[in-house]
Design a protein around this motif. Sequence first.
Motif, PDB file in Angstrom:
ATOM      1  N   HIS A  71     -36.061  73.966 -23.979  1.00  0.00           N
ATOM      2  CA  HIS A  71     -34.731  74.084 -24.578  1.00  0.00           C
ATOM      3  C   HIS A  71     -34.763  73.382 -25.934  1.00  0.00           C
ATOM      4  CE1 HIS A  71     -32.767  75.541 -20.847  1.00  0.00           C
ATOM      5  NE2 HIS A  71     -33.741  74.854 -20.278  1.00  0.00           N
ATOM      6  N   VAL A  72     -34.779  74.189 -26.999  1.00  0.00           N
ATOM      7  CA  VAL A  72     -34.823  73.669 -28.366  1.00  0.00           C
ATOM      8  C   VAL A  72     -33.541  74.079 -29.078  1.00  0.00           C
ATOM      9  CG1 VAL A  72     -36.055  73.754 -30.557  1.00  0.00           C
ATOM     10  CG2 VAL A  72     -37.332  73.792 -28.418  1.00  0.00           C
ATOM     11  N   PRO A  73     -32.922  73.176 -29.821  1.00  0.00           N
ATOM     12  CA  PRO A  73     -31.678  73.533 -30.522  1.00  0.00           C
ATOM     13  C   PRO A  73     -31.879  74.716 -31.457  1.00  0.00           C
ATOM     14  CG  PRO A  73     -32.043  71.159 -30.607  1.00  0.00           C
ATOM     15  CD  PRO A  73     -33.296  71.770 -30.061  1.00  0.00           C
ATOM     16  N   PRO A  74     -30.887  75.586 -31.596  1.00  0.00           N
ATOM     17  CA  PRO A  74     -30.999  76.686 -32.557  1.00  0.00           C
ATOM     18  C   PRO A  74     -31.106  76.142 -33.975  1.00  0.00           C
ATOM     19  CG  PRO A  74     -28.751  76.499 -31.741  1.00  0.00           C
ATOM     20  CD  PRO A  74     -29.576  75.574 -30.907  1.00  0.00           C
ATOM     21  N   VAL A  75     -31.909  76.798 -34.780  1.00  0.00           N
ATOM     22  CA  VAL A  75     -32.100  76.360 -36.163  1.00  0.00           C
ATOM     23  C   VAL A  75     -30.876  76.765 -36.988  1.00  0.00           C
ATOM     24  CG1 VAL A  75     -33.508  76.612 -38.233  1.00  0.00           C
ATOM     25  CG2 VAL A  75     -34.591  76.554 -35.973  1.00  0.00           C
ATOM     26  N   LYS A  76     -30.378  75.816 -37.762  1.00  0.00           N
ATOM     27  CA  LYS A  76     -29.234  76.137 -38.601  1.00  0.00           C
ATOM     28  C   LYS A  76     -29.589  75.939 -40.073  1.00  0.00           C
ATOM     29  CE  LYS A  76     -26.921  71.610 -37.974  1.00  0.00           C
ATOM     30  NZ  LYS A  76     -25.703  70.944 -37.445  1.00  0.00           N
TER      31      LYS A  76
END
Length: 231
Positions: A71-76
């Motif tokens: 689970h990796v944060p979405p890239v913004k």
Amino acid sequence: MDLSLLSDLNAEREARRAAIVVTELGTGAQRLVREAEIGGDPLAGELAERIRTGRSGTIERETGPVFLNVHVPPVKLVVIGAVHVSQSLAPMAREIGLDVTIVDPRTAFATPERFPDVPVIAEWPQDALPTLGGLDRYTALACLTHDPRIDDQALLPALRAECFYVGALGSRRTHAKRVERLAGAGLSREAIARIHAPIGLDIGAVTPAEIAVSILAEIVAELRRERRRAP
């Protein structure tokens, strides 16, 4: 999944921190490994690689197969400046899955009509960035206003937050002045050296759309650094 484990996982997601759910397929036993804890885990090497690539998968161990659910944060992408380059950059960035936000205090430029499918915040960066949940190493920042009163207020927190990409529009002469200002604000030379300036890959871009292509390519190159071919 155990409710307490799910609660802990959701907390990591909310804080935009990477984590891996490790499941022993033979027994169904599960545990959560937070990114900060990977170094002390028996699977440290494999977990670190999975965090780097963002890919889930099964690995074999002497005790049986183990599934690693990453689970990796979405890239913004935060774009400072509602300019012509941004109008081309925003839809292209969204097309490759980046979560894009435009920030510009100049209300004549920062309008929904100019950016119909992208959130636009018509505030100064120091006021707008905290409302985005802050900056982190899963964030790319592109400063495009060419106005130090605006851009510098985004560069300072971005470099302190170790965003994986920080770029700024401007000539080498403009950037030299920027370096002095940021150093005067307390940033180290090492931190300032992380700024991609002039922004974008050197592809001879001329038009706003071409400049946007060069910026997006540079962001992807930084995001996928480990996968790039050796020169």
